[in-house]
Design a protein around this motif. Structure first.
Motif, PDB file in Angstrom:
ATOM      1  N   ARG A  89       0.625  -0.612   0.287  1.00  0.00           N
ATOM      2  CA  ARG A  89       1.582  -1.397  -0.021  1.00  0.00           C
ATOM      3  C   ARG A  89       1.071  -2.381  -1.217  1.00  0.00           C
ATOM      4  N   LEU A 127      12.633  10.571  -7.020  1.00  0.00           N
ATOM      5  CA  LEU A 127      12.000   9.092  -7.108  1.00  0.00           C
ATOM      6  C   LEU A 127      10.949   9.277  -8.412  1.00  0.00           C
ATOM      7  N   LYS A 131      10.983   6.449 -11.521  1.00  0.00           N
ATOM      8  CA  LYS A 131       9.915   5.584 -11.897  1.00  0.00           C
ATOM      9  C   LYS A 131       9.552   5.628 -13.578  1.00  0.00           C
ATOM     10  N   ILE A 162       3.900   2.023  -9.116  1.00  0.00           N
ATOM     11  CA  ILE A 162       5.190   1.470  -8.437  1.00  0.00           C
ATOM     12  C   ILE A 162       5.882   2.568  -7.390  1.00  0.00           C
ATOM     13  N   ASP A 165       6.932   1.918  -3.955  1.00  0.00           N
ATOM     14  CA  ASP A 165       7.456   0.575  -3.875  1.00  0.00           C
ATOM     15  C   ASP A 165       6.493  -0.425  -3.176  1.00  0.00           C
ATOM     16  N   LEU A 193       9.720  -5.771 -14.529  1.00  0.00           N
ATOM     17  CA  LEU A 193       9.503  -5.062 -13.068  1.00  0.00           C
ATOM     18  C   LEU A 193       8.944  -5.925 -12.233  1.00  0.00           C
ATOM     19  N   LEU A 197      12.005  -5.675  -9.319  1.00  0.00           N
ATOM     20  CA  LEU A 197      11.720  -4.989  -8.117  1.00  0.00           C
ATOM     21  C   LEU A 197      11.080  -6.052  -7.099  1.00  0.00           C
ATOM     22  N   LEU A 199       8.392  -7.864  -7.190  1.00  0.00           N
ATOM     23  CA  LEU A 199       6.911  -7.855  -6.898  1.00  0.00           C
ATOM     24  C   LEU A 199       6.210  -9.013  -6.839  1.00  0.00           C
TER      25      LEU A 199
END
Length: 275
Positions: A89, A127, A131, A162, A165, A193, A197, A199
Motif C-alpha cells: 500500500r 491498468l 498509469k 502508483i 493504487d 496525482l 488520487l 494520496l
C-alpha cells in the motif's frame, strides 16, 4: 498487544524516535506527523538522514528507540507477512528511478501488478496504459529504459509507483538531476496525482524552490533534530538560524563550512604525522 493508535488525521506518526549508525546518532528523540491527503516534505542538508527516515517508515530499518505508526499500525512490531502486506500500500519513487533495464516501459509498470495480483493480462494492460497516460507517457510504452531521458525515466518510475493504487507515495529526491522542464513536469505530477488520487505524499528533498511550491507542511532536519517545521510560509518566516541558512544556501552558519579539526597552525606545525 494492541499495536494500533487512533489518529484519524495522520497517516504516518513518528514518535520519540532515536536512530544511530555506529557511534553517529542520526535522529535524536524526534517526532513527526504526516497528515492524510497532504504533501509533507522532509528537508535539510545532505547527510541529515532524510532517506533514512523513509527506510524507517517502510520498515527497512529499525529504530534504537521510539515508534513508527503507518495507518495506525506499529511498523516495527508487525509480523513479516503483515509488513509485506502494508508495503503493497506504499509506493516509492527512488532517486535513481530504479527501472529494470532489461524490461520495456510497459513491463516495468506491469511488474508490481504481475508480482502482487492475480489479474488477467487484459486487465493488467488496461491498468498499465492508464498509469502511463496519467504521467503522459502512454506513447512510450514499448521503449526501453536506455531510450528514455532522465525526466521520462522518473515519470515511468512514478507510473510504476502508483500501479497498485497505494495510499501513500514516498519520493526520494525526485528533482535531482532534472532539467527545468522535467522538474516542472514532476512538480505538477506530484501535486496533481496527490489530489486526484487522494494520496498522501512524503517528499525527501533539498531542492528548496520546487519543494516549497508543492508542500503543505515541511520539516527541516539538522544534527539529528527538527530545527524547523511548519507551512512553507512559516518556514520562510522562521527566525531559526539553521532554517535560514538552509533556505538561503549560505556557505557558513550553524552548519559549518569547515569539518571539525584541530587548530590549523598546530596541524601545520605538527612533526611528521602522515595522513
Amino acid at each position: 498487544m494492541n499495536n494500533r493508535v487512533s489518529d484519524q488525521d495522520n497517516l504516518v506518526s513518528v514518535r520519540d524516535l532515536t536512530f544511530s549508525r555506529g557511534n553517529k546518532k542520526i535522529f535524536d528523540d524526534i517526532s513527526l506527523d504526516f497528515q492524510r491527503g497532504k504533501v509533507t516534505a522532509i528537508m535539510g542538508p545532505s547527510g541529515t538522514g532524510k532517506t533514512t527516515m523513509l527506510k524507517l517508515i517502510g520498515g527497512q530499518l529499525f529504530p534504537d528507540k521510539g515508534s513508527v505508526f503507518v495507518d495506525g499500525q506499529n511498523v516495527h512490531k508487525l509480523r513479516r507477512a503483515d509488513l509485506y502486506t502494508l508495503r503493497k500500500r506504499l509506493g516509492m519513487l527512488f532517486q535513481s528511478g530504479a527501472l529494470l533495464t532489461d524490461m520495456s516501459v510497459f513491463d516495468n509498470v506491469a511488474f508490481p501488478l504481475r508480482e502482487h495480483t492475480q489479474l488477467p493480462e487484459s486487465m493488467i494492460r488496461t491498468l498499465v496504459l492508464m498509469k502511463l497516460q496519467a504521467v503522459g507517457l502512454r506513447g512510450a510504452s514499448q521503449l526501453m529504459p536506455n531510450e528514455l531521458s532522465g525526466g521520462m525515466a522518473r515519470r515511468v518510475a512514478l507510473a510504476r509507483a502508483i500501479a497498485l493504487d497505494p495510499m501513500m507515495i514516498m519520493y526520494d529526491e525526485p528533482f535531482t538531476g532534472q532539467d527545468p522542464i522535467s522538474m516542472g513536469v514532476l512538480v505538477h505530477l506530484i501535486k496533481s496525482l496527490n489530489n486526484i488520487l487522494g494520496l498522501t505524499s512524503i517528499i525527501v528533498s533539498h531542492d528548496v524552490h520546487d519543494t516549497m511550491a508543492i508542500a503543505d507542511y515541511i520539516y527541516v532536519l539538522s544534527g539529528g533534530k527538527i530545527v524547523g517545521q511548519g507551512t512553507p510560509k512559516e518556514i520562510q518566516e522562521s527566525d531559526s538560524e539553521w532554517v535560514q541558512q538552509f533556505m538561503t544556501g549560505a556557505a557558513d552558519g550553524p552548519v559549518h563550512f569547515h569539518y571539525p579539526a584541530k587548530d590549523y597552525i598546530d596541524d601545520l606545525m605538527s612533526s611528521g604525522k602522515r595522513y
